[in-house]
Scaffold this active site. Structure first.
Site, PDB file in Angstrom:
ATOM      1  N   HIS A  74      -3.686   1.188  12.246  1.00  0.00           N
ATOM      2  CA  HIS A  74      -3.420  -0.019  13.029  1.00  0.00           C
ATOM      3  C   HIS A  74      -4.753  -0.690  13.344  1.00  0.00           C
ATOM      4  O   HIS A  74      -5.628  -0.073  13.956  1.00  0.00           O
ATOM      5  CB  HIS A  74      -2.699   0.384  14.327  1.00  0.00           C
ATOM      6  CG  HIS A  74      -2.281  -0.768  15.187  1.00  0.00           C
ATOM      7  ND1 HIS A  74      -2.235  -2.067  14.736  1.00  0.00           N
ATOM      8  CD2 HIS A  74      -1.879  -0.810  16.480  1.00  0.00           C
ATOM      9  CE1 HIS A  74      -1.831  -2.857  15.716  1.00  0.00           C
ATOM     10  NE2 HIS A  74      -1.619  -2.118  16.781  1.00  0.00           N
ATOM     11  N   ASN A  87     -10.315  -2.828   2.503  1.00  0.00           N
ATOM     12  CA  ASN A  87      -9.988  -2.867   1.073  1.00  0.00           C
ATOM     13  C   ASN A  87     -11.258  -2.673   0.251  1.00  0.00           C
ATOM     14  O   ASN A  87     -12.360  -2.703   0.795  1.00  0.00           O
ATOM     15  CB  ASN A  87      -9.384  -4.233   0.707  1.00  0.00           C
ATOM     16  CG  ASN A  87      -7.891  -4.314   1.019  1.00  0.00           C
ATOM     17  OD1 ASN A  87      -7.230  -3.309   1.246  1.00  0.00           O
ATOM     18  ND2 ASN A  87      -7.372  -5.531   1.013  1.00  0.00           N
ATOM     19  N   HIS A 143       0.822  -1.222   0.000  1.00  0.00           N
ATOM     20  CA  HIS A 143       0.000   0.000   0.000  1.00  0.00           C
ATOM     21  C   HIS A 143       0.855   1.272   0.000  1.00  0.00           C
ATOM     22  O   HIS A 143       0.491   2.277   0.609  1.00  0.00           O
ATOM     23  CB  HIS A 143      -0.958   0.032   1.197  1.00  0.00           C
ATOM     24  CG  HIS A 143      -1.966  -1.073   1.226  1.00  0.00           C
ATOM     25  ND1 HIS A 143      -3.233  -0.942   0.704  1.00  0.00           N
ATOM     26  CD2 HIS A 143      -1.880  -2.349   1.689  1.00  0.00           C
ATOM     27  CE1 HIS A 143      -3.891  -2.083   0.870  1.00  0.00           C
ATOM     28  NE2 HIS A 143      -3.092  -2.959   1.461  1.00  0.00           N
ATOM     29  N   TYR A 166       0.735  -4.075  12.257  1.00  0.00           N
ATOM     30  CA  TYR A 166       0.608  -2.642  11.959  1.00  0.00           C
ATOM     31  C   TYR A 166       1.380  -1.766  12.932  1.00  0.00           C
ATOM     32  O   TYR A 166       1.958  -0.751  12.543  1.00  0.00           O
ATOM     33  CB  TYR A 166      -0.871  -2.230  11.880  1.00  0.00           C
ATOM     34  CG  TYR A 166      -1.525  -2.767  10.618  1.00  0.00           C
ATOM     35  CD1 TYR A 166      -1.771  -4.122  10.462  1.00  0.00           C
ATOM     36  CD2 TYR A 166      -1.857  -1.928   9.567  1.00  0.00           C
ATOM     37  CE1 TYR A 166      -2.329  -4.629   9.302  1.00  0.00           C
ATOM     38  CE2 TYR A 166      -2.425  -2.426   8.400  1.00  0.00           C
ATOM     39  CZ  TYR A 166      -2.654  -3.779   8.281  1.00  0.00           C
ATOM     40  OH  TYR A 166      -3.205  -4.279   7.128  1.00  0.00           O
TER      41      TYR A 166
HETATM   42 FE1  HDE Z   1      -2.471  -4.732   5.492  1.00  0.00          FE
HETATM   43  N1  HDE Z   1      -0.661  -3.932   5.969  1.00  0.00           N
HETATM   44  N2  HDE Z   1      -1.814  -6.544   6.149  1.00  0.00           N
HETATM   45  N3  HDE Z   1      -4.210  -5.630   4.920  1.00  0.00           N
HETATM   46  N4  HDE Z   1      -3.130  -2.989   4.841  1.00  0.00           N
HETATM   47  C1  HDE Z   1      -0.322  -2.644   5.805  1.00  0.00           C
HETATM   48  O1  HDE Z   1       0.772  -1.304   7.380  1.00  0.00           O
HETATM   49  C2  HDE Z   1      -0.684  -6.757   6.863  1.00  0.00           C
HETATM   50  C3  HDE Z   1      -4.557  -6.925   5.085  1.00  0.00           C
HETATM   51  C4  HDE Z   1      -4.375  -2.697   4.396  1.00  0.00           C
HETATM   52  O2  HDE Z   1      -3.215   3.531   4.017  1.00  0.00           O
HETATM   53  C5  HDE Z   1       0.998  -2.303   6.422  1.00  0.00           C
HETATM   54  O3  HDE Z   1       1.180   0.888   7.704  1.00  0.00           O
HETATM   55  C6  HDE Z   1      -0.601  -8.137   7.261  1.00  0.00           C
HETATM   56  C7  HDE Z   1      -5.963  -7.121   4.860  1.00  0.00           C
HETATM   57  C8  HDE Z   1      -4.461  -1.307   4.029  1.00  0.00           C
HETATM   58  O4  HDE Z   1      -1.606   3.368   5.492  1.00  0.00           O
HETATM   59  C9  HDE Z   1       1.413  -3.618   7.101  1.00  0.00           C
HETATM   60  C10 HDE Z   1      -1.714  -8.741   6.754  1.00  0.00           C
HETATM   61  C11 HDE Z   1      -6.438  -5.879   4.545  1.00  0.00           C
HETATM   62  C12 HDE Z   1      -3.199  -0.781   4.278  1.00  0.00           C
HETATM   63  C13 HDE Z   1       0.279  -4.529   6.726  1.00  0.00           C
HETATM   64  C14 HDE Z   1      -2.470  -7.740   6.061  1.00  0.00           C
HETATM   65  C15 HDE Z   1      -5.338  -4.961   4.575  1.00  0.00           C
HETATM   66  C16 HDE Z   1      -2.403  -1.856   4.794  1.00  0.00           C
HETATM   67  C17 HDE Z   1       2.001  -1.697   5.474  1.00  0.00           C
HETATM   68  C18 HDE Z   1      -2.104 -10.209   6.849  1.00  0.00           C
HETATM   69  C19 HDE Z   1      -7.880  -5.495   4.164  1.00  0.00           C
HETATM   70  C20 HDE Z   1      -2.734   0.630   4.033  1.00  0.00           C
HETATM   71  C21 HDE Z   1       2.196  -0.271   5.933  1.00  0.00           C
HETATM   72  C22 HDE Z   1      -2.163 -10.703   8.166  1.00  0.00           C
HETATM   73  C23 HDE Z   1      -8.839  -5.753   5.216  1.00  0.00           C
HETATM   74  C24 HDE Z   1      -2.982   1.526   5.198  1.00  0.00           C
HETATM   75  C25 HDE Z   1       1.344  -0.117   7.073  1.00  0.00           C
HETATM   76  C26 HDE Z   1      -2.557   2.925   4.875  1.00  0.00           C
HETATM   77  C27 HDE Z   1      -1.068  -1.713   5.186  1.00  0.00           C
HETATM   78  C28 HDE Z   1       0.255  -5.804   7.144  1.00  0.00           C
HETATM   79  C29 HDE Z   1      -3.671  -8.033   5.365  1.00  0.00           C
HETATM   80  C30 HDE Z   1      -5.498  -3.579   4.269  1.00  0.00           C
HETATM   81  C31 HDE Z   1       2.781  -4.142   6.757  1.00  0.00           C
HETATM   82  C32 HDE Z   1       0.523  -8.747   8.076  1.00  0.00           C
HETATM   83  C33 HDE Z   1      -6.745  -8.431   4.985  1.00  0.00           C
HETATM   84  C34 HDE Z   1      -5.666  -0.575   3.468  1.00  0.00           C
HETATM   85  O5  HDE Z   1       1.432  -3.480   8.485  1.00  0.00           O
END
Ligand code: HDE
Length: 701
Positions: A339, A148, A74, A362
Site C-alpha cells: 500500500h 516499477n 501485477h 491499494y
Molecule cells: Fe499499482 N496497483 N496502481 N502502480 N502496482 C496494484 O494493488 C494502482 C501504479 C504497482 O507486488 C494493485 O495489491 C492504481 C504505479 C506494483 O503486490 C492496485 C494506479 C506503479 C504492484 C493498484 C497504479 C504501480 C501494484 C493491484 C494509478 C509504479 C504490485 C493489486 C493511480 C510506481 C504490488 C494490489 C504487489 C499493484 C492500483 C499505478 C506499481 C489495484 C489505481 C504508477 C509494483 O491497487
C-alpha cells in the site's frame, strides 16, 4: 540461515506461524485424528456417500475455497525476504526515517517482483513493465515502496487507470491475447492518449524484457517527500540499481522462453537465492529542494516524467540484499499486501495525482483480495513494530483483545493506547489553495519532449530494438487506422522513428514531424555503462560420448570459480563417457533445455562427441540459436567443427592461441588445462552480456 543470531526480526516473528508437519498425525481442522483419507464414508462399499462424513466434507469444502481473487494488475509475481542497510547517515539532514540514515540499523524486507498485464498463471517474459515492490518492516512501522522497473508511468492521473488497464488487458470479448500489449485496444488507447508515449517508449525498449529480476533497475516513479526533524520537506525520487547490472533478453528469445520455461524469472530468483547468490541493489535518491520545485521544464508532480540523472545525480543511500526464499508461495508472496500509503515518519507524499489515487486504491484492493480489514494480521503483512489501537472485530480477526475498552479517549483503561507518543507520524504541513476543479494542469501538457530524450539516448542497437518492437506490436493490430494514428503520434517524438515504424506496418510514412531537440541523457541507455560480470550467468557445456573430459572439466571448474553456473548438457541424461574412458556427469538432458535458458554455450572437443552433436538437429539448433541471440560461444579442440555445422560465420583458431571474433572464442588446444587466455576471453565475452555487432543477419530481435 540456521545461525539464530543472523536471523532478522521478521524471520524470528514468522516462527510463530510456521507449521512444520514433521512426523505428525493427520487431523481435521478441529484437531481430531483421521483414520483413513482415501475413501468417503458410504452406505456399503458401492453405496451412496453419507452426509455425516465430516472429514471428507471438510476436506472438499476447504479445497473449494482455496482461491482468492488474483491481483487486478501485477497478478504474476515472485518474492523473497532480505535486508536493507544504509551505508552512512548523510540522509539524516533530510529525513527522520532512521532506517534510511542509521548505518547500524538493518531492516528486514520482503520484495515482490511482478509482470503487470498477465494473469497469475501467465509466463514471466512477455513485453511488459515489471513491478518492484518493497515492504520494509522498520522499527517505526511498515514502509512500502511500491515501484516499477521503469521510472515513468503511462498516465498522469489515477482517474485514467481503469481505462488504461482495460485497454492493455486481453480484449473483453474473447480474453485474447494473454499477457500481451500487441492488440488493438491498447494501441487505440495510446493513439488517443499521448501522455502514454514516454512510458510506451520504455515498453518498446529492452527494459520490458529483463534477463532477470536480479538484473533490473527499480524506481519509486513518483516524486515523494522526505521530511526532517523540523518539518522541512525535500522532494525525492527513489532508485534501485542492481549489483549485477541492467540486462535484457532479446524479443525472439523472450518469446521462446515463454514456452521453454514460463517460470524463467521466478526460477532465476529462487535458484540464485537457494545457491547463496544473494540478489543485491543499491538504493539511491535524487533530491530536489522545495525552493526548486519549478526549476524544471516539466512538472515534478507528473509521473510521466523523470529527472535526468545528469541534471540531478543519484546519491547512494544503502544496500538491499535478498537472501531468503519464502516458505510458502500463497501465504507470503500471494498474501503480501502493499500500500503506497504505508509510510513512516520522515517520508510523505506529494500532490502527484497518480500517487493520490494509489493511496486510495491499494487499501481498497486488499479488502476484496484478502477478504476484509484484518489482512495486516497475516504473517507476511504483520509489522515488527508493535501494533496497538481500538480497531476491532471483522472477518479473520486474529487478535484476542483483553482490554475492557475499544475507544479513545477513555478513563476505564487508563486511556490506553494513547496517541501522541514520541515518534508519532506527523503529516507534512503544506499550504493548499485552489478552486475545486476537474482539469489537467497546463504544466503536465508536454507529452513528447522526454519520449524524444529517451529515443535520442539509445544506442543504435537499442534504437533498432525499439523500431522492431513497434513493428511487431502494431503489426498485430488489425485496424489499420489505429496503426496510422500511432505512427502519427510518433512523429512528434522523432520523424525518423515514425518513418521506420511506418515502413514496417504498411501505413503511409509521415514526411513532417517535430524538430528533435537533440538532447540526450546517457544514463537512460542500458549499454553505456554495463556492469561486466559473469557472476550467476548460466553456461551450457554441450557433451556427448567421446568428449574431451579433461578439457571439459577444466572449463567447468574455471567458470564455477568465476561465480558462473556451468551445466553439462548431454544428448540424454545420466553420464557421458569421455574419450579417455571416464564418466562425466550430465546436469541436464538436451531435450529438457533450450539455448534460450542459457547466457552462453561452450562446445568441448572430442571427435566422437562433436560428431554426435553434429548429427543431432537440436544440438545444432542450440548453438545456432545462441549465436543468433548474440550470446557468447566457446569451442576448443575439435569443438569448433560444431560451430561450422551450425553455419556460424566466425573466424576460428587454427592453433592453441585463442581467437575471439564477435563473442565467439576458440582455441585448437585440447585435453588437460585450457590456455588461460582462452578462459579469460570466454569470461569477458559472457560478461559483455551480448555481442551486438554480429555480422550474419544481425541479432534476432
Ligand atoms: Fe499499482 N496497483 N496502481 N502502480 N502496482 C496494484 O494493488 C494502482 C501504479 C504497482 O507486488 C494493485 O495489491 C492504481 C504505479 C506494483 O503486490 C492496485 C494506479 C506503479 C504492484 C493498484 C497504479 C504501480 C501494484 C493491484 C494509478 C509504479 C504490485 C493489486 C493511480 C510506481 C504490488 C494490489 C504487489 C499493484 C492500483 C499505478 C506499481 C489495484 C489505481 C504508477 C509494483 O491497487
Amino acid at each position: 540461515m540456521t545461525d539464530e543470531s543472523a536471523r532478522d526480526r521478521k524471520d524470528l516473528q514468522l516462527d510463530q506461524d510456521r507449521i512444520a508437519d514433521g512426523g505428525e498425525a493427520l487431523t481435521t481442522q478441529q484437531g481430531v485424528r483421521v483414520h483413513h483419507t482415501d475413501d468417503s464414508l458410504k452406505a456399503g462399499g458401492r453405496g451412496p456417500t453419507l452426509m455425516e462424513d465430516f472429514h471428507v466434507r471438510e476436506k472438499i469444502t476447504h479445497f473449494d475455497h482455496e482461491r482468492i481473487p488474483e491481483r487486478v494488475v501485477h497478478a504474476r509475481g515472485a518474492g523473497a525476504y532480505g535486508v536493507f542497510q544504509p551505508y552512512d547517515d548523510w540522509l539524516a539532514e533530510f529525513t527522520t526515517a532512521s532506517f534510511l540514515t542509521d548505518p547500524a540499523e538493518t531492516t528486514p524486507v520482503f520484495v515482490r517482483f511482478s509482470t503487470v498485464a498477465g494473469s497469475r498463471g501467465s509466463a514471466d517474459t512477455p513485453r511488459d513493465v515489471r513491478g518492484f515492490a518493497v515492504k520494509f518492516y522498520t522499527r517505526a512501522g511498515n514502509y512500502d515502496l511500491v515501484g516499477n522497473n521503469f521510472p515513468v508511468f503511462f498516465i498522469q492521473d489515477g482517474a485514467k487507470f481503469p481505462d488504461f488497464v482495460h485497454a492493455v488487458k486481453p480484449e473483453p470479448r474473447n480474453e485474447i491475447p494473454q499477457a500481451a500489449s500487441a492488440h488493438d485496444t491498447l494501441w487505440d488507447f495510446v493513439s488517443l492518449q499521448p501522455e502514454t508515449l514516454h512510458a510506451i517508449m520504455w515498453l518498446m525498449s529492452d527494459r520490458a524484457l529483463p534477463r532477470s529480476y536480479r538484473m533490473m533497475q527499480g524506481f519509486g516513479v513518483h516524486t515523494f517527500r522526505l521530511v526532517d526533524a523540523n518539518g522541512r520537506g525535500t522532494f525525492v525520487k527513489f532508485h534501485w540499481t542492481p549489483a549485477l547490472g541492467t540486462h535484457s533478453l532479446v524479443w525472439d528469445e523472450a518469446q521462446k522462453v515463454s514456452g521453454a520455461d514460463p517460470d524463467f524469472n521466478r526460477r532465476d530468483l529462487w535458484d540464485a537465492i537457494e545457491a547463496g547468490d544473494h540478489a543485491e541493489w543499491e538504493l539511491g535518491v535524487q533530491l530536489v529542494p522545495e525552493e526548486d520545485e519549478f526549476a524544471f521544464d516539466f512538472d515534478l508532480l507528473d509521473a510521466t516524467k523523470l529527472i535526468p540523472e545528469e541534471q540531478v545525480p543519484v546519491r547512494p543511500v544503502g544496500k538491499l540484499v535478498l537472501n531468503r526464499n519464502p516458505d510458502n508461495f500463497f501465504a507470503e508472496t500471494e498474501q503480501i499486501a502493499f500500500h503506497t500509503a504505508n509510510v513512516v515518519p520522515g517520508i510523505d507524499f506529494t500532490n502527484d495525482p497518480l500517487l493520490q489515487a494509489r493511496n486510495f486504491s491499494y487499501l481498497d484492493t486488499q479488502l476484496i483480495r484478502l477478504g476484509g480489514p484484518n489482512f495486516a494480521h497475516l504473517p507476511v503483512n504483520r509489522p515488527v513494530a508493535e501494533v496497538h489501537n481500538d480497531q476491532r472485530d471483522g472477518y479473520g480477526q486474529h487478535r484476542v483483545h483483553t482490554s475492557g475498552t475499544s475507544y479513545n479517549k477513555n478513563t476505564i483503561s487508563g486511556n490506553d493506547p494513547a496517541p501522541g507518543a514520541e515518534g508519532s507520524y506527523r503529516h507534512y504541513t503544506e499550504k493548499v489553495e485552489g478552486a475545486k476543479i476537474r482539469e489537467r494542469s497546463e504544466s503536465f501538457k508536454d507529452f513528447y519532449s522526454q519520449a524524444t530524450l529517451f529515443w535520442n539516448s539509445m544506442s543504435e542497437v537499442e534504437a533498432e530494438h525499439i523500431v522492431a518492437a513497434f513493428r511487431f506490436e502494431l503489426g498485430k493490430v488489425t485496424d489499420k487506422d489505429i496503426r496510422a494514428r500511432v505512427v502519427d503520434q510518433l512523429r512528434w517524438i522523432d520523424l525518423g522513428l515514425a518513418q521506420r515504424v511506418a515502413e514496417g506496418v504498411g501505413v503511409p510514412a509521415p514526411d513532417q514531424g517535430a524538430d528533435n531537440h537533440g538532447r540526450t541523457s546517457p544514463a537512460l541507455s542500458q549499454l553505456t555503462a554495463p556492469v561486466r560480470t559473469v557472476a550467476t550467468r548460466k553456461i551450457a557445456v554441450l557433451a556427448a560420448d567421446g568428449v574431451d573430459g579433461a578439457g571439459l572439466t577444466s572449463l567447468v571448474a574455471d567458470l564455477r570459480r568465476r561465480g558462473a553456473v556451468a551445466e553439462v548438457v548431454g544428448l540424454v541424461d545420466g553420464a557421458v563417457r569421455s574419450s579417455s574412458g571416464e564418466d562425466v556427469e550430465v546436469d541436464r538432458a538436451l531435450p529438457t533445455m533450450a539455448s534460450v535458458l542459457y547466457d552462453a554455450v561452450a562446445v568441448p572437443g572430442g571427435a566422437d562427441s562433436v560428431a554426435a552433436l553434429g548429427r543431432d538437429g537440436r544440438a545444432v539448433h542450440f548453438v545456432a540459436e545462441a549465436y543468433k541471440h548474440g550470446k557468447a560461444l566457446a569451442a576448443f579442440g575439435t569443438g569448433a567443427e560444431l560451430l561450422e555445422t551450425a553455419r556460424i560465420d566466425a573466424e576460428v583458431a587454427q592453433g592453441t592461441e585463442p581467437v575471439e571474433d564477435h563473442g565467439v572464442v576458440t582455441t585448437a588446444a585440447d585435453g588437460g588445462e585450457l590456455p588461460d587466455a582462452f578462459l579469460d576471453a570466454f569470461a569477458d565475452a559472457i560478461a559483455a552480456h551480448r555481442a551486438w555487432d554480429r555480422p550474419t543477419g544481425g541479432i534476432a530481435a
